[in-house]
Write a protein that holds these residues in place. Structure first.
Motif, PDB file in Angstrom:
ATOM      1  N   PRO B  17       0.801  -1.230   0.000  1.00 38.27           N
ATOM      2  CA  PRO B  17       0.000   0.000   0.000  1.00 38.27           C
ATOM      3  C   PRO B  17       0.835   1.283   0.000  1.00 38.27           C
ATOM      4  CG  PRO B  17      -0.224  -1.157   2.088  1.00 38.27           C
ATOM      5  CD  PRO B  17       0.465  -2.087   1.142  1.00 38.27           C
ATOM      6  N   TYR B  18       2.107   1.190   0.381  1.00 40.41           N
ATOM      7  CA  TYR B  18       2.919   2.407   0.356  1.00 40.41           C
ATOM      8  C   TYR B  18       3.183   2.884  -1.071  1.00 40.41           C
ATOM      9  CZ  TYR B  18       3.602   2.811   5.330  1.00 40.41           C
ATOM     10  OH  TYR B  18       3.382   2.998   6.666  1.00 40.41           O
ATOM     11  N   THR B  20       0.664   3.153  -3.233  1.00 44.18           N
ATOM     12  CA  THR B  20      -0.569   3.825  -3.653  1.00 44.18           C
ATOM     13  C   THR B  20      -0.749   5.048  -2.765  1.00 44.18           C
ATOM     14  OG1 THR B  20      -1.577   1.726  -4.282  1.00 44.18           O
ATOM     15  CG2 THR B  20      -3.072   3.573  -3.912  1.00 44.18           C
ATOM     16  N   LEU B  21      -0.989   6.181  -3.382  1.00 44.08           N
ATOM     17  CA  LEU B  21      -1.195   7.399  -2.605  1.00 44.08           C
ATOM     18  C   LEU B  21      -2.431   7.221  -1.722  1.00 44.08           C
ATOM     19  CD1 LEU B  21       0.378  10.013  -2.451  1.00 44.08           C
ATOM     20  CD2 LEU B  21      -1.216  11.014  -4.102  1.00 44.08           C
ATOM     21  N   GLN B  22      -2.268   7.368  -0.420  1.00 37.98           N
ATOM     22  CA  GLN B  22      -3.363   7.079   0.511  1.00 37.98           C
ATOM     23  C   GLN B  22      -4.398   8.203   0.547  1.00 37.98           C
ATOM     24  OE1 GLN B  22      -3.841   4.104   2.118  1.00 37.98           O
ATOM     25  NE2 GLN B  22      -2.212   3.563   0.676  1.00 37.98           N
ATOM     26  N   PRO B  23      -5.673   7.847   0.577  1.00 37.92           N
ATOM     27  CA  PRO B  23      -6.733   8.854   0.547  1.00 37.92           C
ATOM     28  C   PRO B  23      -6.969   9.546   1.897  1.00 37.92           C
ATOM     29  CG  PRO B  23      -7.689   6.662   0.565  1.00 37.92           C
ATOM     30  CD  PRO B  23      -6.205   6.477   0.516  1.00 37.92           C
ATOM     31  N   VAL B  24      -6.651   8.853   2.991  1.00 37.15           N
ATOM     32  CA  VAL B  24      -6.916   9.437   4.312  1.00 37.15           C
ATOM     33  C   VAL B  24      -5.729  10.318   4.717  1.00 37.15           C
ATOM     34  CG1 VAL B  24      -7.320   8.938   6.741  1.00 37.15           C
ATOM     35  CG2 VAL B  24      -8.359   7.522   4.976  1.00 37.15           C
ATOM     36  N   THR B  27      -2.870   9.196   7.267  1.00 35.11           N
ATOM     37  CA  THR B  27      -2.092   8.085   6.713  1.00 35.11           C
ATOM     38  C   THR B  27      -1.203   8.581   5.587  1.00 35.11           C
ATOM     39  OG1 THR B  27      -4.121   6.830   7.099  1.00 35.11           O
ATOM     40  CG2 THR B  27      -2.309   5.667   6.050  1.00 35.11           C
ATOM     41  N   LYS B  30       1.906  10.447   6.837  1.00 34.84           N
ATOM     42  CA  LYS B  30       2.943   9.517   7.290  1.00 34.84           C
ATOM     43  C   LYS B  30       3.657   8.879   6.095  1.00 34.84           C
ATOM     44  CE  LYS B  30       5.191   6.616   9.921  1.00 34.84           C
ATOM     45  NZ  LYS B  30       6.293   7.068  10.761  1.00 34.84           N
TER      46      LYS B  30
END
Lengths: 250, 179
Positions: B17-18, B20-24, B27, B30
Motif C-alpha cells: 500500500p505504500y 498507492t497514494l493514501q486517501p486518508v 495516513t 505519514k
C-alpha cells in the motif's frame, strides 16, 4: 426444654440463651483464629517461596506467570502497590511499570503506521528488541499483565481478540462486529478486497464498503491499487506479517 | 533486508500500500514523510541530483512485490520535498526535479570549507576543478550538479565571499575566493 411459667422460668430461659450465645461465639472465634492462622502460614510460606525463587520469578516468564496465578488464588496481588513487602522483595511492581511505559512508547511510535492497533506478538517482539540489554525474557503474559495495569490510567489501552490473535488497542476507536470480522479475514493474507469480504461473509457490497471505509478513516487500513488484477486491496498493518519487521523508529 | 546495490531499503518499501497514494490525510502524511526521507537518503548516498518523473528510477518500482509508483504519487512525494526546500522543479510541467539533499546554503558552507581545506582563501580555482579535481575527491562536491553548484556560487557571490569570472570559453569558468 419445657417452658415453665413465672419470673424464675423467664430468667432461666434468658441465662440459657446467654450461655448458648457465648458458646457459639467461642466456636466461631476458634474457627476464625484457625483460618487466620492457616492463611498466615500460607502467606508466610508464599513469601518464603518468593524469597527462595526470587531469581526464577524475575528471569523465567513461565514461572512468573504461575507465581501470579498462585498469588491470585490467595488474594495477594504483587502488583497492587509499589510499596510493601512484595514490591520490595521482588521488584515486580517496577518491572511491570517499566514494561507499561515501554508498551505505551511502542504503541505511540507505531501508531502512525498501524492506526493504534497492534498485534500482541509484534508488540512483544518490539518490546524484546528494545529490552535486548536487560536480562530476563518478556512473555506475552507479562505484556498482558502490564497492559491490564495501564487501564488505571484510563487511556483506553485494551486487548481485543480477533480470531486467533490478540490485538492491543491504544486508541479509543470502537470496533464493531463487522470490523472485527474483516480483521479476522485479513489475517490470512494481510489484506482483503471488497469482493472477498462480500463472498466470504455473505454481505451486501454496501455493508462491506461501509465497514472498510470506516477502517480506512480510522487509519487501520491502507489501500493498494497497484496489483495487476486491478482490484483494490485493503491492507491492515496491525495484522499483516510484513509489518512485524518494521522497527519502532522507522 | 532488501538492498539496492549498497543501499539498504526500509521495510515499508516492501509493503504494497505504500505504493498507492493514501486517501486518508493522516495516513498519507505519514506515507509522504517516509518517502521523503527515503528519496533524500537514497539520492545522498548515490549522489543523484536529478529525478525525471517519467523515467525509470530505482526507488519508484519494487519488482519483488510488483508495485510501481503512479505518476501522481511521484509528483506528490517530490512536491512535498519542494515545499520544504529540499527539491526544486526544473520545468513548469514538473517532469524533472532537482534534489537538494544539501540545501543551497549548506552547499555554500561546504564550498567555503573546501576553500579553507585547500588553502584557497585567496586563491583561484576553476569550476571543473571543483567538480572533478583531485582536491574535491572524497567530498560531497565531487561530481556536484552544475546547476546546484552555480546556485551556491551565486549565493556566495552575493555575500562577497567569491567572484565568478569567465575564461575564454563557457566551460572554462573560474572562481576567486576571498573568504
Amino acid at each position: 426444654m419445657r417452658r415453665r411459667p413465672g419470673i424464675g422460668g423467664l430468667q432461666t430461659h434468658a441465662a440459657a440463651r446467654d450461655q448458648f450465645r457465648l458458646l457459639g461465639e467461642n466456636v466461631a472465634k476458634i474457627r476464625t483464629d484457625l483460618m487466620k492462622e492457616q492463611l498466615a502460614t500460607f502467606r508466610s510460606q508464599l513469601e518464603d517461596f518468593a524469597r527462595k525463587h526470587k531469581n526464577d520469578i524475575r528471569k523465567n516468564p513461565a514461572f512468573r506467570s504461575q507465581f501470579h496465578e498462585m498469588c491470585a488464588k490467595v488474594g495477594v496481588d504483587p502488583l497492587a502497590s509499589n510499596k510493601g513487602f512484595w514490591a520490595e522483595l521482588l521488584g515486580i511492581g517496577d518491572f511491570y511499570y517499566e514494561l507499561g511505559v515501554q508498551i505505551v512508547d511502542i504503541c505511540l511510535a507505531t501508531r502512525a503506521h498501524n492506526g493504534g492497533l497492534i498485534n500482541l506478538q509484534e508488540l512483544c517482539h518490539l518490546l524484546r528488541q528494545r529490552r535486548k540489554n536487560d536480562r530476563g525474557v518478556v512473555s506475552e503474559d507479562d505484556c498482558l499483565r502490564a497492559i491490564s495495569k495501564l487501564k488505571v490510567l484510563g487511556s483506553g489501552f485494551e486487548v481485543i481478540s480477533v480470531g486467533k490473535r490478540k490485538l492491543v488497542r491504544s486508541v479509543p476507536t470502537e470496533l464493531n462486529k463487522d470490523h472485527n470480522e474483516i480483521l479476522e479475514l485479513a489475517q490470512a493474507q494481510g489484506f482483503v478486497t471488497v469482493v472477498e469480504v462480500e463472498r466470504r461473509l455473505s454481505w451486501s457490497s454496501g455493508r462491506a464498503i461501509d465497514a472498510l471505509d470506516t477502517l480506512l478513516d480510522e487509519g487501520l487500513a491502507m489501500i493498494d491499487d497497484g496489483h495487476r488484477d486491478g482490484r483494490r486491496r485493503y491492507w491492515f498493518p496491525c495484522v499483516s506479517p510484513i509489518s512485524s519487521s518494521i522497527a519502532v523508529d522507522s | 533486508m532488501q538492498k539496492l546495490g549498497e543501499f539498504k531499503l526500509p521495510h515499508f518499501f516492501n509493503y504494497p500500500p505504500y505504493f498507492t497514494l493514501q486517501p486518508v490525510r493522516d495516513t498519507r502524511e505519514k506515507q509522504i514523510q517516509l518517502w521523503k526521507e527515503l528519496i533524500l537518503d537514497y539520492c545522498k548516498t548515490q549522489k543523484t541530483f536529478v529525478i525525471a518523473l517519467e523515467e525509470e528510477f530505482p526507488l519508484f518500482t519494487n519488482h519483488v512485490i510488483e508495485r510501481s509508483l503512479t505518476h501522481e504519487a511521484r509528483e506528490a512525494f517530490l512536491s512535498a520535498l519542494v515545499s520544504e526546500g529540499r527539491a526544486e522543479w526544473m520545468d513548469k510541467g514538473h517532469r524533472k526535479c532537482l534534489i537538494l539533499w544539501h540545501r543551497i546554503q549548506d552547499w555554500a558552507d561546504i564550498l567555503i570549507q573546501f576553500a579553507k581545506d585547500n588553502g584557497l582563501e585567496d586563491g583561484v580555482v576553476t569550476i571543473e576543478e571543483i567538480r572533478s579535481g583531485t582536491e574535491s575527491q572524497g567530498t560531497d562536491l565531487h561530481g556536484i550538479d552544475r546547476t546546484i553548484l552555480n546556485r551556491a556560487l551565486k549565493l556566495l557571490e552575493q555575500k562577497g565571499k567569491l567572484v565568478v569570472f569567465k575564461g575564454t570559453s563557457t566551460d572554462d569558468e573560474g572562481v576567486k575566493f576571498s573568504v
